[in-house]
Design an enzyme around this catalytic site. Sequence first.
Site, mmCIF file in Angstrom:
data_model
loop_
_atom_site.group_PDB
_atom_site.id
_atom_site.type_symbol
_atom_site.label_atom_id
_atom_site.label_comp_id
_atom_site.label_asym_id
_atom_site.label_seq_id
_atom_site.Cartn_x
_atom_site.Cartn_y
_atom_site.Cartn_z
ATOM 1 N N GLU A 1 -2.901 -2.631 1.622
ATOM 2 C CA GLU A 1 -4.043 -1.746 1.791
ATOM 3 C C GLU A 1 -5.212 -2.600 2.253
ATOM 4 O OE1 GLU A 1 -1.490 0.115 -1.337
ATOM 5 O OE2 GLU A 1 -2.565 -1.779 -1.394
ATOM 6 N N TYR B 1 -3.850 -8.038 10.855
ATOM 7 C CA TYR B 1 -2.606 -7.415 10.420
ATOM 8 C C TYR B 1 -1.834 -6.799 11.582
ATOM 9 C CZ TYR B 1 -4.915 -7.991 5.895
ATOM 10 O OH TYR B 1 -5.568 -8.497 4.808
#
Length: 150
Positions: free
Chosen positions: A99, A111
């Site tokens: 998250e 990411y």
Amino acid sequence: MTLDDLPDIMSIEQDSFTTPWTEEAFINELTNNMFAQYMVMEYQGKVIGYGGMWIIVDEAHITNIAILTPYRGQGLGKRLMHELQKTARFLGAVRMTLEVRASNEIAQRLYRRYGFEAAGIRPGYYSDNQEDAVIMWADLPQGRTGTSDE
């Protein structure tokens, strides 16, 4: 990561997060959580970054990843992410999740470079300001463990 690393880890937590984990949380992770895997990044004998994840069956869940402010922007986060993915693959994970704050574009960009894609939202996930979290998932490449970033 060992218990001896915790003073440095706590400094990194304070530097990196508006709601840092407590020392007790890390002690619990290192001594009681059989799913937890944590690693540190050192420079000249000092811990300057760390990453952690839980490996549950064939999935890895990144719990935290952080680099001290003076060392950011040098590709160290990429190296740490690569090591987390490599370790997760070695331990049998085929997918990885995390998250990230909806407002944290820098982290989301990192990411995405490692194959993560947004898969959902956790509304009000962050307790400090009720900010939403973006849930991201990546399939971990099987076979060769290196990337072109090595």
